[in-house]
Write a protein that holds these residues in place. Structure first.
Motif, PDB file in Angstrom:
ATOM      1  N   HIS A   1       0.901  -1.196   0.096  1.00 39.93           N
ATOM      2  CA  HIS A   1       0.002   0.037   0.025  1.00 39.93           C
ATOM      3  C   HIS A   1       0.758   1.287   0.010  1.00 39.93           C
ATOM      4  O   HIS A   1       0.597   2.407  -0.623  1.00 39.93           O
ATOM      5  CB  HIS A   1      -0.944   0.132   1.288  1.00 39.93           C
ATOM      6  CG  HIS A   1      -2.280  -1.037   0.975  1.00 39.93           C
ATOM      7  ND1 HIS A   1      -3.172  -0.495   0.450  1.00 39.93           N
ATOM      8  CD2 HIS A   1      -2.322  -2.127   1.462  1.00 39.93           C
ATOM      9  CE1 HIS A   1      -4.213  -1.701   0.236  1.00 39.93           C
ATOM     10  NE2 HIS A   1      -3.546  -2.758   0.921  1.00 39.93           N
ATOM     11  N   ARG A   2       2.040   1.170   0.789  1.00 40.15           N
ATOM     12  CA  ARG A   2       2.822   2.323   0.813  1.00 40.15           C
ATOM     13  C   ARG A   2       3.385   2.440  -0.767  1.00 40.15           C
ATOM     14  O   ARG A   2       3.439   3.553  -0.971  1.00 40.15           O
ATOM     15  CB  ARG A   2       3.957   2.137   1.810  1.00 40.15           C
ATOM     16  CG  ARG A   2       3.574   2.385   3.154  1.00 40.15           C
ATOM     17  CD  ARG A   2       4.567   2.300   4.310  1.00 40.15           C
ATOM     18  NE  ARG A   2       5.676   2.594   3.996  1.00 40.15           N
ATOM     19  CZ  ARG A   2       7.037   2.288   4.282  1.00 40.15           C
ATOM     20  NH1 ARG A   2       7.153   1.411   5.193  1.00 40.15           N
ATOM     21  NH2 ARG A   2       7.953   2.839   4.140  1.00 40.15           N
TER      22      ARG A   2
ATOM     23  N   ARG B   1       1.591   8.945  -6.158  1.00 41.12           N
ATOM     24  CA  ARG B   1       2.115  10.403  -5.731  1.00 41.12           C
ATOM     25  C   ARG B   1       3.037  10.747  -6.695  1.00 41.12           C
ATOM     26  O   ARG B   1       2.965  11.950  -7.567  1.00 41.12           O
ATOM     27  CB  ARG B   1       2.878  10.632  -4.629  1.00 41.12           C
ATOM     28  CG  ARG B   1       2.934  11.884  -4.083  1.00 41.12           C
ATOM     29  CD  ARG B   1       3.850  11.885  -2.503  1.00 41.12           C
ATOM     30  NE  ARG B   1       3.870  10.415  -1.671  1.00 41.12           N
ATOM     31  CZ  ARG B   1       2.925  10.196  -1.075  1.00 41.12           C
ATOM     32  NH1 ARG B   1       1.847  10.562  -0.804  1.00 41.12           N
ATOM     33  NH2 ARG B   1       3.234   8.916  -0.384  1.00 41.12           N
TER      34      ARG B   1
ATOM     35  N   ASP C   1       0.935   3.973  -3.030  1.00 44.17           N
ATOM     36  CA  ASP C   1       0.591   5.585  -2.518  1.00 44.17           C
ATOM     37  C   ASP C   1       1.744   6.197  -3.206  1.00 44.17           C
ATOM     38  O   ASP C   1       1.519   7.346  -3.741  1.00 44.17           O
ATOM     39  CB  ASP C   1       0.541   5.760  -1.180  1.00 44.17           C
ATOM     40  CG  ASP C   1      -0.531   5.364  -0.544  1.00 44.17           C
ATOM     41  OD1 ASP C   1      -1.596   5.034  -1.318  1.00 44.17           O
ATOM     42  OD2 ASP C   1      -0.751   5.141   0.687  1.00 44.17           O
TER      43      ASP C   1
END
Length: 157
Positions: A132-133, A140, A136
């Motif tokens: 998930h990081r 970004r 993200d």
């Protein structure tokens, strides 16, 4: 670090391929395919337009449209009027589709328990957190510097 990320990406693709193959076997036991299972699942929470379902699945709208049409023909789903856009109906599960998804999900749960019998829940949670990081960070990066995704021009003479 870039090499480790490249290896992680390769591992994720390998795992996804293996899980897709198992998913095809699970879905086929109920006369379905992995693609149909995915679409049944994505519209099980709420009816969606084909375009929105495609975005959630990360695949082309045309492919989702073909699968949606197949599900409708088989009576597993139906198109409902969309109050927000007359030209884009909502795809929703029928009771038969809900039952089919429940059967597939039950089979999948049995397989998932077997696959994770020797893996700690905390390890799975940590892997999910890391993914998930990374997701993200990719979002970004796409939002802030989309021009560099193509990379430098590396034509050889």
């Amino acid at each position: 670090m870039p090499e480790e990320l490249a290896l992680l990406v390769a591992d994720v693709f390998e795992a996804a391929g293996l899980l897709r193959r198992i998913g095809e076997t699970i879905a086929s036991a109920e006369g379905q395919t992995q693609a149909r299972w995915q679409l049944l699942s994505v519209v099980s929470e709420e009816p969606l337009t084909v375009a929105r379902a495609a975005r959630r699945l990360g695949i082309a709208r045309q492919g989702v449209q073909r699968v949606a049409n197949d599900l409708v023909r088989e009576g597993l789903a139906g198109f409902e009027p969309n109050p927000d856009h007359r030209g884009s109906p909502l795809l929703a599960l029928t009771p038969t589709g809900q039952d089919t998804l429940r059967k597939i999900t039950t089979r999948a749960s049995t397989v998932h328990r077997a696959l994770t019998a020797d893996i700690a829940t905390a390890d799975i949670a940590a892997a999910r957190s890391l993914l998930h990081r990374l997701i993200d960070e990719v979002h970004r990066y796409e939002d802030t510097d989309p021009g560099t995704l193509r990379g430098p021009d590396i034509r050889t003479p």
